[in-house]
Each structure stands twice: as structure tokens, then as C-alpha cells.
Write an enzyme that holds these catalytic residues in place. Structure first.
Site: not given
Length: 187
Positions: A148-149
Site C-alpha cells: 500500500l502507498h
């Protein structure tokens, strides 16, 4: 373009190259570094941590990794293929793919870092607005879906001019290392 040495202005110099067809007097903006992105080079193939670029970046020094700031559970890092100058990502240290799988602490710090990034970018570059977002899964456009980013993309009036829209080219006025230093100093 080349300067005339006197600071009185700039003049254009056109260089002809044999075999390219009819000279059209267009300036070409070469961005060979983008080819790695287009080809998908350095893109992790699996979902494990061993090939994850975000996990690798977290272990490097800030300057090498283009990390702007570090927190307890997340860090802010410049995007290697930015849409606009100052485009950064807030990334959890933990290798987690799905937003609902973040811990409460990670969720809070991700939000706080996003707010801080917006304040810093506004202060150093007077951004007019932002696109903030998570692409969850390959189908949603995540280039690295396994980690995730959150993207923080500064925007300015007129930044979607003919270059990216028609020319499919983004002009960035500053090297990534310079941008990282500017934002890190202001953080």
C-alpha cells in the site's frame, strides 16, 4: 536552447540529423528514464517482501532512497515517476496491501503524514491543490499492488497543458534529489 553568454536572452539552435525525414523545427524533449517505467523494469513480480521496492527503500539511507521523512510506522518518499514536481507517496513500513489491513496506528500516521506533506509542499512550492489517493489492486491502477502507498500529487492551475495531454510528456523543472532536499528541509 543555448544562452548567448551575455544574459540578453535565449536563442534556439536546431541540429539536423540525417535520416529523420523532413526537418520540422520542433524541439524534442527526450526522457529516456521513463522507458524503465514503461517497460515495467524493477517492478516486483510477486506479492512477497523480498522483491518489494518499498521494503527495500525503507532499509536505504534517506538521500539514496529519496525519503523525505520517516515516522514510527510510515515514511514519505518521492515518486520516481512523478506526475508533478513534489509528487510523493506515504508508505507504511509494514508490507501490507489492503487499506483495511492497516493497524489503527498506521492509519493515523498515514493520515498525519499526508496532511504534513500537503502543508510542506504548499509552503515550498505554493501548490494550488492536490490529488490524494490510494490505488487498491492492479485493476484499480496500482503499479505496486502488494504494498500500500498513498499518493500526494501537488497541482497548479494549468499544469495539464499540451505537454502531458497532447505530447504525453511531463516537464519537471527540478531533479528528484533537489526536490527531496527541499521537502526534507521544510519537513
Amino acid at each position: 536552447m543555448a544562452g548567448d553568454g551575455e544574459g540578453a536572452g535565449l536563442r534556439r539552435e536546431f541540429v539536423e540529423q540525417d535520416g529523420v525525414g523532413v526537418a520540422d523545427q520542433l524541439q524534442r524533449l527526450w526522457t529516456p528514464h521513463r522507458l524503465a517505467y514503461i517497460k515495467g523494469e524493477n517492478k516486483p513480480e510477486g506479492d512477497d517482501e523480498s522483491g518489494c521496492p518499498f521494503c527495500r527503500l525503507a532499509r536505504l539511507d534517506d538521500e539514496t532512497a529519496l525519503i523525505v521523512a520517516r515516522g514510527e510506522s510510515v515514511f514519505a518518499v518521492l515518486n520516481l515517476y512523478p506526475y508533478n514536481p513534489g509528487h510523493l507517496m506515504v508508505v507504511p513500513y509494514r508490507h501490507v496491501a489492503d487499506y483495511p489491513d492497516l493497524t489503527a496506528e498506521e492509519t493515523v500516521e498515514l493520515a498525519e503524514f499526508t496532511q504534513r506533506a500537503m502543508r510542506v509542499i504548499r509552503r515550498v512550492s505554493a501548490a494550488h491543490g492536490f490529488n490524494i489517493g490510494l490505488n487498491q489492486g492492479v485493476a484499480a491502477g496500482a503499479g505496486i499492488a502488494a504494498h500500500l502507498h498513498q499518493h500526494v500529487v501537488p497541482r497548479w492551475g494549468g499544469d495539464s497543458n499540451f505537454m502531458p495531454v497532447i505530447g504525453h510528456t511531463k516537464v519537471l523543472p527540478q531533479l528528484l534529489g533537489q526536490t527531496r532536499q527541499l521537502l526534507a528541509d521544510a519537513w
